[in-house]
Scaffold this motif. Structure first.
Motif, PDB file in Angstrom:
ATOM      1  N   HIS A  48       0.862  -1.189   0.000  1.00  0.00           N
ATOM      2  CA  HIS A  48       0.000   0.000   0.000  1.00  0.00           C
ATOM      3  C   HIS A  48       0.893   1.233   0.000  1.00  0.00           C
ATOM      4  O   HIS A  48       1.984   1.222   0.578  1.00  0.00           O
ATOM      5  N   SER A  49       0.443   2.276  -0.621  1.00  0.00           N
ATOM      6  CA  SER A  49       1.197   3.526  -0.630  1.00  0.00           C
ATOM      7  C   SER A  49       1.489   3.971   0.799  1.00  0.00           C
ATOM      8  O   SER A  49       0.597   4.004   1.655  1.00  0.00           O
TER       9      SER A  49
ATOM     10  N   ASP B  43      -1.050   6.968   4.251  1.00  0.00           N
ATOM     11  CA  ASP B  43      -2.500   7.030   4.075  1.00  0.00           C
ATOM     12  C   ASP B  43      -3.087   6.879   5.474  1.00  0.00           C
ATOM     13  O   ASP B  43      -3.231   5.767   5.989  1.00  0.00           O
ATOM     14  N   THR B  44      -3.401   7.988   6.121  1.00  0.00           N
ATOM     15  CA  THR B  44      -3.749   7.972   7.542  1.00  0.00           C
ATOM     16  C   THR B  44      -5.116   7.362   7.831  1.00  0.00           C
ATOM     17  O   THR B  44      -5.473   7.186   9.004  1.00  0.00           O
TER      18      THR B  44
ATOM     19  N   TYR C 293      -5.850   4.324   6.538  1.00  0.00           N
ATOM     20  CA  TYR C 293      -5.654   2.917   6.170  1.00  0.00           C
ATOM     21  C   TYR C 293      -4.961   2.180   7.317  1.00  0.00           C
ATOM     22  O   TYR C 293      -4.198   2.778   8.085  1.00  0.00           O
TER      23      TYR C 293
END
Length: 510
Positions: free
Chosen positions: A303-304, A432-433, A435
């Motif tokens: 994931h990014s 990605d806060t 996620y």
């Protein structure tokens, strides 16, 4: 075979053999652009092999491959059998070793029937036209040059311990180590290839065994915390990896026999005003060691902003970072199927010597699947592995000036860190806060050397430098009753044997 190879190297270092700087390949001529792409699909090299050890090409669609610092291991005076995994016909393999370490392969014309003289750094070839007839380097006459596989050759008896550049070339009827480039039969037009690896010459040394000195299989009850006798929560500071570390049980816990480390959206910013909480466990103050082998089996998500790691830092008291050193067994970032293995020090970081020698290695790996990442930490060498395969090594310099500038700070105790972090946009992308990131650690194991008992040492190290047996006339059999050819044996694999009617165990954990 790889584990035995690492074993030989570790024994050499244990015996006090001085390590040299790992040689590089820049000075070794290639008669064409090294970035040239393959020109034919009907001729393709997959791997080069020495005996039962294989080094695979990571990119088969190139005309030149620098696969250093991967290496084969041999002994002085040993007869070795080179081979290639090659699809296609009507080519020949040539093998070279720079024995005098002068930055080139000194090649002499073969004799009338293909014989290679002493001092010739062309060690073996599958076929060549000599005085109008075709021979290989074993002196065998050939009907044609459809001779991809090269014959065996013997390592010089006076070869000194250490690393040498070894070149494998698939070409047409040419001893030129840089490749044939004339218009009639160019290596490029013919779909040949040049591959450079390293060759490690290891003399006979005292055999040692490895014993397990630290392990956590994370087999506690689901939902429990990691064993507090081994692990503590890492401290929150201001670096990217530790800026949001939390002691919350929601970011580090046991599940299905694994340690789960997470980075989760912060559910209560009033209590802790950071956007995410991240899990990081370490053995600082509870377990640290100097020299040994570490294995960590893990998988992570893609994931990014993903930024997990399994790594080691120096146990305090020590100099500050990076002077005291850092050993990154595994890192990955974002959604890339790439594993990174790196060392940091004053030499590499503050002074910028990241390629002198190479200090970081990357490997194409499906990081979302289970893999075992390891480092073999010797007194003069760090060897990084993925699933037991060498992917890079970093050697202690022999230069006192380099050492005084911090090239090798890896001579004091280090502890282990396992963590799930998130990026800040500098290397890994920004987190990605919203996620939930997750990395699972199946186990951590640390081994260190110990001497073998005398009786076991005698049979585990059966062969002398001249091929003579240290067992002498003692009767040695395997469990099937087959007599072991002691004269041909250099080192027995781990297992159970019968020596003079008694059962003995060679417990080489490598």
């Amino acid at each position: 075979m790889l584990k035995r190879l690492l074993f030989i190297v570790s024994c050499l270092i244990a015996a006090g053999v001085a390590a040299q700087d790992v040689p590089t390949t820049e000075s070794y001529a290639v008669n064409y652009d090294r970035s040239t792409a393959r020109t034919r699909d009907d001729r393709l090299l997959a791997a080069v092999q020495l005996g039962s050890t294989s080094i695979a090409l990571t990119n088969r669609y190139v005309m030149y491959a620098d696969l250093t610092p991967q290496f084969f291991t041999v002994h002085p005076g040993e007869m070795v059998v080179p081979s290639v995994v090659f699809s296609g016909q009507w080519m020949q393999t040539y093998v070279y070793v720079d024995w005098n370490r002068n930055g080139r392969f000194d090649v002499e014309k073969p004799g009338p029937q293909g014989q290679l003289s002493a001092g010739n750094e062309l060690m073996s070839f599958g076929g060549m036209t000599i005085d109008g007839r075709r021979y290989n380097s074993a002196g065998q006459a050939l009907d044609n040059l459809n001779a991809v596989q090269p014959p065996q050759f013997t390592v010089p008896a006076d070869a000194e311990e250490g690393l040498y550049v070894m070149r494998w070339k698939i070409d047409w009827d040419s001893s030129d180590p840089g490749g044939r480039v004339d218009q009639a039969n160019s290596i490029i037009a013919n779909g040949g290839i040049i591959v450079d690896v390293l060759l490690y010459v290891a003399s006979d040394v005292e055999v040692t065994d490895y014993e397990l000195v630290f392990a956590d299989e994370f087999d506690q009850a689901d939902g429990s915390r990691p064993d507090s006798r081994k692990w503590r929560v890492s401290t929150r500071y201001v670096s990217t990896w530790n800026r949001w570390i939390s002691s919350s049980p929601d970011v580090a816990f046991i599940r299905d026999g694994s340690l789960v480390c997470r980075a989760i959206p912060n559910p209560d910013r009033a209590a802790d005003d950071v956007p995410m909480l991240t899990g990081a466990m370490e053995t600082q103050g509870q377990f640290a060691f100097t020299y040994g082998r570490v294995e960590v089996r893990l998988r992570t998500n893609l994931h990014s902003g993903n930024f997990p790691a399994a790594w080691m830092m120096p146990q305090p008291p020590c100099e500050g970072w990076p002077k005291a050193g850092e050993i990154d067994i595994f890192e990955s970032i974002d959604d890339k199927n790439t594993a990174y293995h790196t060392v940091h020090s004053n030499w590499t970081y503050n002074l910028g010597n990241r390629s002198n020698p190479q200090s970081s290695f990357s490997e194409a790996v499906s990081v979302s699947e289970w893999h075992t990442y390891g480092v073999e930490w010797l007194e003069s060498l760090l060897i990084f592995t993925v699933d037991g395969r060498v992917v890079g090594s970093y050697a202690r310099s022999t230069s006192e000036s380099k050492l005084s500038d911090g090239q090798w700070p890896f001579d004091h105790p280090f502890y282990i860190i396992l963590n799930q972090s998130v990026g800040d946009g500098s290397w890994a992308r920004a987190a990605d806060t919203g996620y939930t990131y997750e990395t699972m650690f199946d186990y951590v194991r640390v081994y260190q050397r110990r001497p073998l008992p005398d009786g076991i040492r005698d049979i585990a190290h059966a062969g002398g430098a001249d091929g003579s047996s240290r067992i002498g006339s003692r009767a040695l059999y395997d469990l099937s009753g087959r007599s072991i050819n002691k004269k041909a044996t250099r080192q027995l694999p781990r297992g159970v044997y019968i020596l003079d009617g008694r059962k003995v165990v060679v417990s080489n954990n490598l």
